[in-house]
Write an enzyme that holds these catalytic residues in place. Structure first.
Site, PDB file in Angstrom:
ATOM      1  N   CYS A   2       0.858  -1.177   0.000  1.00 44.43           N
ATOM      2  CA  CYS A   2       0.000   0.000   0.000  1.00 44.43           C
ATOM      3  C   CYS A   2       0.899   1.233   0.000  1.00 44.43           C
ATOM      4  CB  CYS A   2      -0.882  -0.046   1.239  1.00 44.43           C
ATOM      5  SG  CYS A   2      -1.778   1.445   1.674  1.00 44.43           S
ATOM      6  N   GLU A 116      -4.822   2.707  -5.154  1.00 44.33           N
ATOM      7  CA  GLU A 116      -3.920   1.846  -5.910  1.00 44.33           C
ATOM      8  C   GLU A 116      -3.973   2.267  -7.370  1.00 44.33           C
ATOM      9  OE1 GLU A 116      -1.088   0.331  -6.384  1.00 44.33           O
ATOM     10  OE2 GLU A 116      -1.633  -0.719  -4.543  1.00 44.33           O
TER      11      GLU A 116
END
Length: 261
Positions: A2, A116
């Site tokens: 992440c 993302e």
């Protein structure tokens, strides 16, 4: 993953949601959390008396402010943390940088959602993933305390507390964006994950990709490239991008279902 996420809720609301004491002294909403920023973590420890002796019979869960990017206790330079914002869940138990923290210093990093980027031949499209009902995502994390052996400039008088996010294989439609995702834990796993007396062997079954049912409670939407710059930090980062502006739309029909949490 992440590499960016959003942390918007007030500490008081997070304290209620995670059944914790707020020890943050207040933090501002952050729509574009980036590596090396201060973030909120949920930790559970044995309280200590005035002499620093822990009470073995009691634990206290609290919200703390930590820096995103884990610095191992043995590191000579805190700059190493910028390279360790994530830890692969499959190998964390064997890595010197993470195995001690996995054994005894696990935490949760609350997030409203994470970003993302889907990489195509000629595009890099950001997506935002969050729980459809607005609940906080509980990203499994590890934390460490670092203090330099020699600090002539007194730069770290109180040491440095840092953390990283555990990642795992992406599940279902999320894999269309990236092959990795944060290890998101359901509320039923929080107590065991945070237990300071439970070793890493006792949480092995939690270090797996989330169930398809859990992922089905999430929403995934394309957002503006504004999030690419850490200088941008506002609610507009969460706005859904118009369909005609998305180069390769995803197949999101699987992201729907009852909340199994």
């Amino acid at each position: 993953m992440c590499g960016r996420y959003a942390s918007i809720k007030a500490p008081a609301d997070l304290a209620d949601e995670f059944r914790a004491v707020d020890a943050t002294e207040g933090v501002e909403p952050d729509y574009n959390v980036a590596p090396t920023k201060n973030v909120v973590a949920v930790v559970q420890r044995h309280p200590r008396d005035a002499e620093g002796t822990p009470d073995p019979d009691t634990t206290e869960r609290s919200l703390r402010v930590v820096r995103w990017g884990l610095v191992p206790s043995w590191s000579k330079d805190p700059k190493a943390g910028a390279r360790m914002i994530n830890a692969r869940s499959e190998s964390a138990a064997e890595k010197p940088s993470f195995r001690k923290a996995l054994q005894a210093r696990r935490c949760l990093l609350p997030a409203d959602g994470w970003y993302e980027w889907q990489r195509g031949p000629e595009h890099k499209q950001p997506y935002y993933t969050h729980y459809a009902d607005g609940s906080s995502l509980a990203m499994a994390g590890l934390w460490e305390f670092w203090k330099p052996k020699d600090d002539p400039g007194n730069l770290y008088p109180d040491g440095l507390v840092t953390a990283c996010v555990l990642t795992t294989a992406a599940v279902g439609p999320l894999a269309q964006v990236h092959d990795r995702m944060p290890l998101v834990l359901p509320p039923s796993a929080w107590d065991r994950w945070l237990d300071p007396d439970a070793g890493s062997d006792s949480v092995t079954d939690l270090i797996v990709p989330p169930s398809a049912e859990l992922v089905a409670t999430m929403e995934l939407r394309p957002v503006s490239a504004l999030v690419n710059s850490v200088r941008n930090n506002g609610p507009e980062l969460l706005d859904e991008l118009a369909a005609e502006d998305v180069a390769e739309p995803l197949q999101l029909d699987l992201l729907a279902g009852p909340n199994p949490r």
